[in-house]
Motif scaffolding. Structure first.
Motif, mmCIF file in Angstrom:
data_model
loop_
_atom_site.group_PDB
_atom_site.id
_atom_site.type_symbol
_atom_site.label_atom_id
_atom_site.label_comp_id
_atom_site.label_asym_id
_atom_site.label_seq_id
_atom_site.Cartn_x
_atom_site.Cartn_y
_atom_site.Cartn_z
ATOM 1 N N GLU A 1 39.318 -69.190 17.802
ATOM 2 C CA GLU A 1 39.978 -67.892 17.336
ATOM 3 C C GLU A 1 41.497 -68.533 17.167
ATOM 4 O O GLU A 1 42.331 -68.587 17.925
ATOM 5 C CB GLU A 1 39.942 -66.897 18.319
ATOM 6 C CG GLU A 1 38.613 -66.244 18.510
ATOM 7 C CD GLU A 1 38.635 -65.206 19.370
ATOM 8 O OE1 GLU A 1 39.549 -65.007 20.201
ATOM 9 O OE2 GLU A 1 37.570 -64.481 19.387
ATOM 10 N N PRO A 2 41.872 -69.198 16.028
ATOM 11 C CA PRO A 2 43.222 -69.804 15.621
ATOM 12 C C PRO A 2 44.263 -68.878 15.903
ATOM 13 O O PRO A 2 45.345 -69.325 15.878
ATOM 14 C CB PRO A 2 42.956 -70.532 14.383
ATOM 15 C CG PRO A 2 41.739 -69.556 13.417
ATOM 16 C CD PRO A 2 41.111 -69.188 14.884
ATOM 17 N N TRP A 3 44.104 -67.804 15.515
ATOM 18 C CA TRP A 3 45.159 -66.620 15.753
ATOM 19 C C TRP A 3 45.694 -66.550 16.962
ATOM 20 O O TRP A 3 46.857 -66.045 17.385
ATOM 21 C CB TRP A 3 44.774 -65.222 15.183
ATOM 22 C CG TRP A 3 43.672 -64.680 16.047
ATOM 23 C CD1 TRP A 3 43.653 -64.057 17.044
ATOM 24 C CD2 TRP A 3 42.283 -64.878 15.491
ATOM 25 N NE1 TRP A 3 42.347 -63.530 17.388
ATOM 26 C CE2 TRP A 3 41.601 -63.977 16.376
ATOM 27 C CE3 TRP A 3 41.548 -65.448 14.429
ATOM 28 C CZ2 TRP A 3 40.145 -64.015 16.311
ATOM 29 C CZ3 TRP A 3 40.203 -65.413 14.196
ATOM 30 C CH2 TRP A 3 39.565 -64.523 15.361
ATOM 31 N N ARG A 4 45.051 -67.157 18.074
ATOM 32 C CA ARG A 4 45.578 -66.959 19.432
ATOM 33 C C ARG A 4 46.728 -68.120 19.655
ATOM 34 O O ARG A 4 47.121 -68.167 20.677
ATOM 35 C CB ARG A 4 44.476 -67.385 20.366
ATOM 36 C CG ARG A 4 43.302 -66.265 20.291
ATOM 37 C CD ARG A 4 42.525 -66.302 21.422
ATOM 38 N NE ARG A 4 41.584 -65.180 21.698
ATOM 39 C CZ ARG A 4 41.859 -64.096 22.154
ATOM 40 N NH1 ARG A 4 43.054 -63.894 22.853
ATOM 41 N NH2 ARG A 4 41.016 -62.950 22.281
ATOM 42 N N GLY A 5 46.939 -68.902 18.796
ATOM 43 C CA GLY A 5 48.184 -69.879 18.918
ATOM 44 C C GLY A 5 47.495 -71.581 19.064
ATOM 45 O O GLY A 5 46.526 -71.780 19.488
ATOM 46 N N PRO A 6 48.518 -72.386 18.844
ATOM 47 C CA PRO A 6 48.087 -73.646 18.989
ATOM 48 C C PRO A 6 47.697 -74.339 20.420
ATOM 49 O O PRO A 6 46.885 -74.958 20.293
ATOM 50 C CB PRO A 6 49.540 -74.376 18.405
ATOM 51 C CG PRO A 6 50.349 -73.505 18.622
ATOM 52 C CD PRO A 6 49.907 -72.314 18.641
ATOM 53 N N ARG A 7 48.223 -73.756 21.384
ATOM 54 C CA ARG A 7 47.844 -73.945 22.857
ATOM 55 C C ARG A 7 46.396 -73.654 22.981
ATOM 56 O O ARG A 7 45.739 -74.206 24.066
ATOM 57 C CB ARG A 7 48.496 -73.282 23.776
ATOM 58 C CG ARG A 7 49.987 -73.973 23.715
ATOM 59 C CD ARG A 7 51.110 -73.302 24.830
ATOM 60 N NE ARG A 7 50.578 -73.017 25.872
ATOM 61 C CZ ARG A 7 51.018 -72.409 26.918
ATOM 62 N NH1 ARG A 7 52.204 -72.735 27.143
ATOM 63 N NH2 ARG A 7 50.435 -72.083 27.982
ATOM 64 N N LEU A 8 45.800 -72.610 22.313
ATOM 65 C CA LEU A 8 44.542 -72.228 22.807
ATOM 66 C C LEU A 8 43.410 -72.563 21.294
ATOM 67 O O LEU A 8 42.295 -72.172 21.440
ATOM 68 C CB LEU A 8 44.360 -70.735 22.936
ATOM 69 C CG LEU A 8 45.104 -70.241 24.098
ATOM 70 C CD1 LEU A 8 45.140 -68.817 24.352
ATOM 71 C CD2 LEU A 8 44.336 -71.055 25.397
ATOM 72 N N SER A 9 44.054 -73.366 20.407
ATOM 73 C CA SER A 9 43.275 -73.687 19.011
ATOM 74 C C SER A 9 41.875 -74.362 19.612
ATOM 75 O O SER A 9 40.958 -74.318 18.730
ATOM 76 C CB SER A 9 43.923 -74.446 18.063
ATOM 77 O OG SER A 9 44.329 -75.681 18.640
#
Length: 196
Positions: free
Chosen positions: A107-115
């Motif tokens: 879920e890329p919309w969660r941000g780069p740290r969780l990509s």
């Protein structure tokens, strides 16, 4: 001479470091050198085309992370090992894996740290499309069809949670096991012989 040995060792280490780093990198399912078949010598042959065309990669929120590992080969090996004891003497099963979409998604919309985090939710069920032929000892086709395996309630079953508890492919392996139970119902005697 003794002062020369540490310098030579350092030079040798510098030369070998790139080779060691290359060998340590994880395999990607899209690698050209990755195998595309399992079981050429046994009663079950499993083969597949380019995984880059599988739904797991074409519709992924993180294609690079989705391509990591050897998951197509692992699922093919699992299918071959589980199907083999279910076949009668002389029978052969030929399976083409057409498409795979693993359980969960990025879920890329969660941000780069969780990509690179894969979220396993009900809305991302596992799905495997395969085409198979079951042949008798004389090579005559007993059954031939294409099927899409899907389990919308994959998070609610307990079977895979116990048997494949620590396996990252537990949902997909359970899907394959269920399909084999339906497509190749084996007697307990056949299964016992296959486990020896």
């Amino acid at each position: 001479m003794r002062a020369l040995i540490p310098g030579l060792m350092l030079c040798l280490l510098c030369l070998l470091w790139p080779l060691a780093a290359q060998a340590a990198t994880p395999r990607h399912v899209t690698d050209a050198a990755a195998p595309r078949t399992v079981g050429t010598d046994g009663p079950v042959l499993v083969q597949w085309g380019d995984p880059a065309k599988f739904t797991e990669l074409t519709h992924s929120g993180n294609r690079w992370e989705a391509a990591r590992g050897n998951w197509v080969f692992e699922l093919a090996e699992h299918l071959a090992s589980q199907a083999s004891p279910r076949l009668a003497d002389g029978q052969r099963l030929e399976v083409d894996i057409v498409d795979i979409d693993l359980a969960g998604d990025y879920e890329p919309w969660r941000g780069p740290r969780l990509s690179d985090t894969r979220y396993v939710r009900d809305i991302y069920p596992p799905q495997i499309t395969l085409s198979y032929r079951l042949l008798d000892a004389q090579g005559q086709v007993l059954e031939s069809q294409q099927q899409t395996l899907r389990d919308l309630g994959f998070l609610h079953g307990s079977g895979s949670m116990v048997r494949y508890r620590n396996d990252s492919l537990r949902h997909e392996k359970r899907l394959i096991d269920r399909w084999l139970q339906q497509a190749l119902p084996a007697t307990s005697g056949q299964l016992a012989q296959g486990r020896k």
